[in-house]
Design an enzyme around this catalytic site. Structure first.
Site, short mmCIF file in Angstrom:
data_model
loop_
_atom_site.label_atom_id
_atom_site.label_comp_id
_atom_site.label_asym_id
_atom_site.label_seq_id
_atom_site.Cartn_x
_atom_site.Cartn_y
_atom_site.Cartn_z
N LYS A 113 6.27 -7.85 -1.69
CA LYS A 113 6.59 -7.94 -0.26
C LYS A 113 7.82 -8.80 0.00
O LYS A 113 8.59 -8.53 0.90
CB LYS A 113 5.39 -8.46 0.54
CG LYS A 113 4.30 -7.43 0.69
CD LYS A 113 3.35 -7.79 1.82
CE LYS A 113 2.31 -6.69 2.03
NZ LYS A 113 1.28 -7.04 3.01
N LYS A 196 2.45 3.78 -3.57
CA LYS A 196 1.22 3.97 -2.79
C LYS A 196 1.54 4.35 -1.35
O LYS A 196 2.59 3.99 -0.81
CB LYS A 196 0.32 2.73 -2.88
CG LYS A 196 0.80 1.57 -2.10
CD LYS A 196 -0.28 0.49 -2.00
CE LYS A 196 0.24 -0.55 -1.04
NZ LYS A 196 -0.61 -1.58 -0.65
N LYS A 199 1.72 1.73 5.24
CA LYS A 199 2.13 1.70 6.64
C LYS A 199 3.62 1.43 6.77
O LYS A 199 4.24 1.81 7.74
CB LYS A 199 1.41 0.54 7.36
CG LYS A 199 -0.07 0.66 7.50
CD LYS A 199 -0.62 -0.70 7.96
CE LYS A 199 -2.12 -0.75 7.99
NZ LYS A 199 -2.63 -2.13 8.05
P1 AMP Z 1 -3.77 -3.10 4.67
O1 AMP Z 1 -3.31 -1.91 5.42
O2 AMP Z 1 -2.76 -3.57 3.67
O3 AMP Z 1 -4.34 -4.19 5.53
O4 AMP Z 1 -4.98 -2.58 3.77
C1 AMP Z 1 -6.27 -2.40 4.29
C2 AMP Z 1 -7.19 -1.85 3.23
O5 AMP Z 1 -6.78 -0.53 2.85
C3 AMP Z 1 -7.20 -2.68 1.94
O6 AMP Z 1 -8.52 -2.68 1.41
C4 AMP Z 1 -6.29 -1.91 1.04
O7 AMP Z 1 -6.60 -2.12 -0.32
C5 AMP Z 1 -6.58 -0.46 1.45
N1 AMP Z 1 -5.42 0.40 1.20
C6 AMP Z 1 -4.16 0.26 1.73
N2 AMP Z 1 -3.34 1.24 1.27
C7 AMP Z 1 -4.09 2.02 0.43
C8 AMP Z 1 -3.82 3.17 -0.36
N3 AMP Z 1 -2.62 3.76 -0.39
N4 AMP Z 1 -4.85 3.70 -1.11
C9 AMP Z 1 -6.08 3.14 -1.09
N5 AMP Z 1 -6.40 2.03 -0.37
C10 AMP Z 1 -5.42 1.47 0.38
#
Ligand code: AMP
Ligand code: TRP
Length: 333
Positions: A113, A196, A199
């Site tokens: 990041k 991956k 967002k």
């Molecule tokens: P975040 O959007 O970074 O707050 O992630 C929220 C949750 O979604 C966390 O448990 C991440 O590990 C999961 N997550 C985010 N992106 C992915 C992805 N591409 N595939 C699987 N899980 C994800």
């Protein structure tokens, strides 16, 4: 109900996508019937990168609406905003004094990041895993459902808990376990099978947002990158390097609750053109009801706000007890 305690959080930093849904939220929903569950909007974590206050406020409501639209129920799970519970940051400070600089320096997400401009990243971005450990330990969570990208942060949380127990010669913290879904722990971008789904990726074509319309979903899947080979049983072989193909098969098999082998057998010899049509139908069937419910919840923010206030009260009672016990252990009370 077992005495397992589940906690997880999601940062309200934009539209949630299929990766968040399959990697995290869908599992939250499955757990709430069995365990005592806490699901949190990690709004303090959202501040670790520059955020417009108005946008943050909207994102908090959108994320709360998404939790409910996906099936979380306020009478089964405690749903709340992290920033409303002061003990999270109180505990984070104490844990800052337990964690070692060397441990944080190993965190790969910070490196990714912060990128090449590490000197200019916020201190919050650097210490973010410590606040995350406080989120988990303040509720004495035993299980933490997350996607694969959070695995290292969970290991750090266990290291911090263990050092606390050793330093203060007690067994106060139980070490929490990560629960990572096997095949959908890392849903990849639809434009690049080695990155991956995220967002923050610039191209919206790279992800399926939980608010996308039917047409947008089918367009994105139609345009998803694949290769020219047909579908066959070798797709998951290490040497195949067919990352985009693997990703689409994983999404399909999760949504259809079928093994990869079964899907590969059913589509053996077919092209991705046929497959994408069916995949698109499956994604639409799963996502559109959620997207409609998000709109419904956002029509009346009062209900959402009430749910968050009630959740905060339940969470606060538990968190305050924990922080008082910890203050006694460390000599602050
Ligand atoms: P975040 O959007 O970074 O707050 O992630 C929220 C949750 O979604 C966390 O448990 C991440 O590990 C999961 N997550 C985010 N992106 C992915 C992805 N591409 N595939 C699987 N899980 C994800
Ligand atoms: N850091 C997590 C993410 O970006 C969100 C989060 C904050 C979290 N606190 C947590 C996840 C506690 C699990 C447990 O995805």
């Amino acid at each position: 109900m077992s005495d397992k305690r589940v906690l997880s959080g999601i940062q309200p930093t934009g539209n949630l996508h299929l990766g968040n849904y399959l990697g995290a939220i869908k599992n939250f929903v499955a757990m709430q019937n069995e365990f005592k569950c806490f699901f949190m909007l990690a709004d303090l974590h959202a501040l670790t990168v520059k955020t417009d206050p108005k946008v943050l406020k909207e994102n908090i409501l959108n994320t709360a609406a998404t939790f409910l639209a996906a099936g979380l129920k306020s009478n089964k799970s405690t749903i709340f905003c992290q920033s409303q519970i002061n003990s999270h940051t109180d505990l984070a400070w104490i844990l800052n004094c337990i964690a070692r600089v060397g441990w944080l320096n190993r965190m790969t997400q910070f490196k990714e990041k912060a990128g090449s401009n590490k000197e200019n990243a916020s201190i919050g971005l650097y210490t973010y895993p410590i606040l995350m450990a406080a989120d988990i330990l303040i509720y004495k969570a035993t299980h933490v459902p997350v996607g694969d990208d959070q695995k290292q942060h969970l290991e750090l949380c266990r290291d911090i808990a263990l050092k606390f127990n050793n330093d203060y010669k007690n067994n106060y913290f139980t070490l929490p376990e990560a629960i990572i879904p096997k095949s959908v722990s890392r849903i990849m971008s639809l434009r690049n099978g080695t990155k991956k789904m995220s967002k923050s990726e610039e191209s919206d074509l790279s992800r399926i947002n939980l608010t996308d319309t039917k047409d947008v979903i089918s367009q994105k899947i139609k345009k998803a990158k694949t290769d020219n080979d047909t579908i066959n049983e070798k797709i998951f072989d290490k040497e195949s390097k067919r990352y985009e193909a693997q990703n689409l098969i994983k999404i399909y098999s999760n949504l259809k609750s079928e093994t990869h082998d079964k899907v590969l057998k059913d589509y053996n010899g077919k092209t991705f053109i046929d497959f994408k049509k069916d995949l698109s139908d499956l994604v639409i069937e799963e996502i559109i009801p959620i997207s409609n419910m998000i709109k419904k919840y956002r029509n009346d923010d009062k209900e959402l706000i009430n749910i968050l206030i009630n959740g905060s009260m339940v969470a606060n009672d538990i968190a305050e007890k924990t922080i008082f016990e910890i203050k006694k252990i460390v000599g602050l009370a």
